[in-house]
Design a protein around this motif. Structure first.
Motif, PDB file in Angstrom:
ATOM      1  N   ALA A  26       0.819  -1.213   0.000  1.00  0.00           N
ATOM      2  CA  ALA A  26       0.000   0.000   0.000  1.00  0.00           C
ATOM      3  C   ALA A  26       0.852   1.261   0.000  1.00  0.00           C
ATOM      4  N   ALA A  27       2.160   1.117   0.269  1.00  0.00           N
ATOM      5  CA  ALA A  27       3.042   2.289   0.288  1.00  0.00           C
ATOM      6  C   ALA A  27       3.219   2.812  -1.138  1.00  0.00           C
ATOM      7  N   CYS A  28       3.054   4.116  -1.278  1.00  0.00           N
ATOM      8  CA  CYS A  28       3.230   4.730  -2.593  1.00  0.00           C
ATOM      9  C   CYS A  28       3.842   6.110  -2.412  1.00  0.00           C
ATOM     10  N   CYS A  29       4.527   6.547  -3.434  1.00  0.00           N
ATOM     11  CA  CYS A  29       5.154   7.864  -3.407  1.00  0.00           C
ATOM     12  C   CYS A  29       4.182   8.865  -4.031  1.00  0.00           C
ATOM     13  N   ILE A  30       3.811   9.859  -3.236  1.00  0.00           N
ATOM     14  CA  ILE A  30       2.918  10.914  -3.710  1.00  0.00           C
ATOM     15  C   ILE A  30       3.769  12.138  -4.034  1.00  0.00           C
ATOM     16  N   SER A  31       3.631  12.642  -5.242  1.00  0.00           N
ATOM     17  CA  SER A  31       4.375  13.835  -5.665  1.00  0.00           C
ATOM     18  C   SER A  31       3.401  14.965  -5.930  1.00  0.00           C
ATOM     19  N   THR A  32       3.723  16.122  -5.365  1.00  0.00           N
ATOM     20  CA  THR A  32       2.898  17.308  -5.527  1.00  0.00           C
ATOM     21  C   THR A  32       3.765  18.437  -6.064  1.00  0.00           C
ATOM     22  N   ILE A  33       3.109  19.520  -6.440  1.00  0.00           N
ATOM     23  CA  ILE A  33       3.838  20.730  -6.832  1.00  0.00           C
ATOM     24  C   ILE A  33       4.034  21.538  -5.559  1.00  0.00           C
ATOM     25  N   GLY A  34       5.298  21.715  -5.169  1.00  0.00           N
ATOM     26  CA  GLY A  34       5.605  22.391  -3.912  1.00  0.00           C
ATOM     27  C   GLY A  34       5.151  23.836  -3.890  1.00  0.00           C
ATOM     28  N   LEU A  35       4.967  24.358  -2.687  1.00  0.00           N
ATOM     29  CA  LEU A  35       4.563  25.756  -2.527  1.00  0.00           C
ATOM     30  C   LEU A  35       5.605  26.698  -3.112  1.00  0.00           C
ATOM     31  N   LYS A  50     -11.355   3.339  -4.812  1.00  0.00           N
ATOM     32  CA  LYS A  50     -12.799   3.457  -4.623  1.00  0.00           C
ATOM     33  C   LYS A  50     -13.384   4.334  -5.722  1.00  0.00           C
ATOM     34  N   ASN A  51     -14.395   3.796  -6.404  1.00  0.00           N
ATOM     35  CA  ASN A  51     -15.063   4.548  -7.481  1.00  0.00           C
ATOM     36  C   ASN A  51     -14.060   5.113  -8.484  1.00  0.00           C
ATOM     37  N   ASP A  52     -13.099   4.287  -8.855  1.00  0.00           N
ATOM     38  CA  ASP A  52     -12.064   4.656  -9.832  1.00  0.00           C
ATOM     39  C   ASP A  52     -11.213   5.838  -9.383  1.00  0.00           C
ATOM     40  N   THR A  53     -11.049   5.994  -8.058  1.00  0.00           N
ATOM     41  CA  THR A  53     -10.136   6.994  -7.512  1.00  0.00           C
ATOM     42  C   THR A  53      -9.244   6.321  -6.475  1.00  0.00           C
ATOM     43  N   PHE A  54      -8.075   6.890  -6.283  1.00  0.00           N
ATOM     44  CA  PHE A  54      -7.116   6.387  -5.300  1.00  0.00           C
ATOM     45  C   PHE A  54      -7.216   7.280  -4.067  1.00  0.00           C
ATOM     46  N   ILE A  55      -7.487   6.674  -2.904  1.00  0.00           N
ATOM     47  CA  ILE A  55      -7.741   7.440  -1.683  1.00  0.00           C
ATOM     48  C   ILE A  55      -6.506   7.455  -0.781  1.00  0.00           C
ATOM     49  N   ILE A  56      -6.104   8.672  -0.372  1.00  0.00           N
ATOM     50  CA  ILE A  56      -5.051   8.845   0.632  1.00  0.00           C
ATOM     51  C   ILE A  56      -5.619   9.741   1.734  1.00  0.00           C
ATOM     52  N   THR A  57      -5.048   9.650   2.934  1.00  0.00           N
ATOM     53  CA  THR A  57      -5.549  10.446   4.055  1.00  0.00           C
ATOM     54  C   THR A  57      -4.392  11.083   4.819  1.00  0.00           C
ATOM     55  N   GLY A  58      -4.733  12.023   5.699  1.00  0.00           N
ATOM     56  CA  GLY A  58      -3.730  12.648   6.547  1.00  0.00           C
ATOM     57  C   GLY A  58      -4.144  14.045   6.954  1.00  0.00           C
ATOM     58  N   PRO A  59      -3.243  14.755   7.635  1.00  0.00           N
ATOM     59  CA  PRO A  59      -3.546  16.117   8.074  1.00  0.00           C
ATOM     60  C   PRO A  59      -3.678  17.062   6.880  1.00  0.00           C
ATOM     61  N   LEU A  60      -4.763  17.819   6.863  1.00  0.00           N
ATOM     62  CA  LEU A  60      -5.013  18.726   5.745  1.00  0.00           C
ATOM     63  C   LEU A  60      -4.112  19.956   5.790  1.00  0.00           C
ATOM     64  N   LYS A  64       1.864  18.533   2.507  1.00  0.00           N
ATOM     65  CA  LYS A  64       1.174  17.806   1.437  1.00  0.00           C
ATOM     66  C   LYS A  64      -0.212  18.381   1.204  1.00  0.00           C
ATOM     67  N   GLY A  65      -0.966  18.574   2.299  1.00  0.00           N
ATOM     68  CA  GLY A  65      -2.320  19.105   2.188  1.00  0.00           C
ATOM     69  C   GLY A  65      -2.347  20.512   1.613  1.00  0.00           C
ATOM     70  N   TYR A 156      -7.948  12.682   0.402  1.00  0.00           N
ATOM     71  CA  TYR A 156      -8.127  13.085  -0.982  1.00  0.00           C
ATOM     72  C   TYR A 156      -8.414  11.869  -1.851  1.00  0.00           C
ATOM     73  N   ALA A 157      -9.269  12.096  -2.830  1.00  0.00           N
ATOM     74  CA  ALA A 157      -9.546  11.093  -3.863  1.00  0.00           C
ATOM     75  C   ALA A 157      -8.830  11.568  -5.123  1.00  0.00           C
ATOM     76  N   ILE A 158      -7.919  10.737  -5.624  1.00  0.00           N
ATOM     77  CA  ILE A 158      -7.161  11.113  -6.820  1.00  0.00           C
ATOM     78  C   ILE A 158      -7.789  10.444  -8.039  1.00  0.00           C
TER      79      ILE A 158
END
Length: 193
Positions: A26-35, A50-60, A64-65, A156-158
């Motif tokens: 279940a471990a995956c590397c999430i890449s975002t555009i930094g601030l 779920k529903n053709d989306t990949f779900i990750i969770t954590g502090p908003l 990352k949030g 988030y649902a990706i």
């Protein structure tokens, strides 16, 4: 190859779970555009497909949030050692609703819930002992009570727009298949290794 990328992901994930003894599929590397405009990557745990989306969770309010709030464009990369497979996903993240967030928070261990409640993930701290003290105090308070999901915790649902499956081969002719969403239809392309 199957023409539904979500069925392929589910099949590959199940095969890795079945064959792996000590990895974290279940471990995956999430890449975002930094601030600051630079790419930013970190490992998280995929909660589910779920529903053709990949779900990750954590502090908003984590970095990352905040980065996802600024730009919903996100990439996910899986590397599965046992089956020698890589999956690369690009898509857009949207915040899950409160009910869904609670459903992911509630099954967590009490210690994980307390950490989520007391920690301002990614913020600086002068002494980790301060956080450990806060944890001990919260552990005493919640000894016989459940920890309610903090307001700043969610997920988030990706929704992918591209998914690339790569299966490594010993002869170096790795099998790479790219799925791209075009007018709600997945188009496939074979890529050179």
């Amino acid at each position: 190859m199957n023409l539904d990328p979500f069925q392929i992901f589910t099949k590959w994930y199940a095969e890795e779970l079945d064959k792996s003894t000590n990895s974290l599929p279940a471990a995956c590397c999430i890449s975002t555009i930094g601030l600051d405009g630079y790419p930013n990557a970190r490992f998280v745990s995929l909660k589910e497909l779920k529903n053709d989306t990949f779900i990750i969770t954590g502090p908003l309010q984590s970095r990352k949030g905040l980065e996802i709030e600024k730009s919903s464009k996100i990439a996910i990369t899986f590397w599965w050692e046992t089956t020698q497979r890589q999956i690369r996903i690009q898509g857009n993240a949207t915040k899950i609703n409160e009910e869904e967030a609670i459903s992911y928070f509630d099954p967590r261990t009490k210690k994980s819930k307390i950490i989520s409640m007391i920690s301002e993930q990614g913020n600086t701290i002068e002494n980790i002992d301060v956080l450990k003290q806060k944890f001990s105090e919260a552990e005493s308070i919640y000894k016989n009570n459940d920890v309610v999901k903090p307001e700043n915790w969610g997920g988030y649902a990706i929704q992918p727009i591209r998914i690339e499956f790569m299966e490594f081969k010993t002869n170096r002719f790795h099998q790479r298949t790219l799925f791209q969403l075009n007018n709600k239809i997945w188009k496939t392309t074979i890529l050179q290794p």
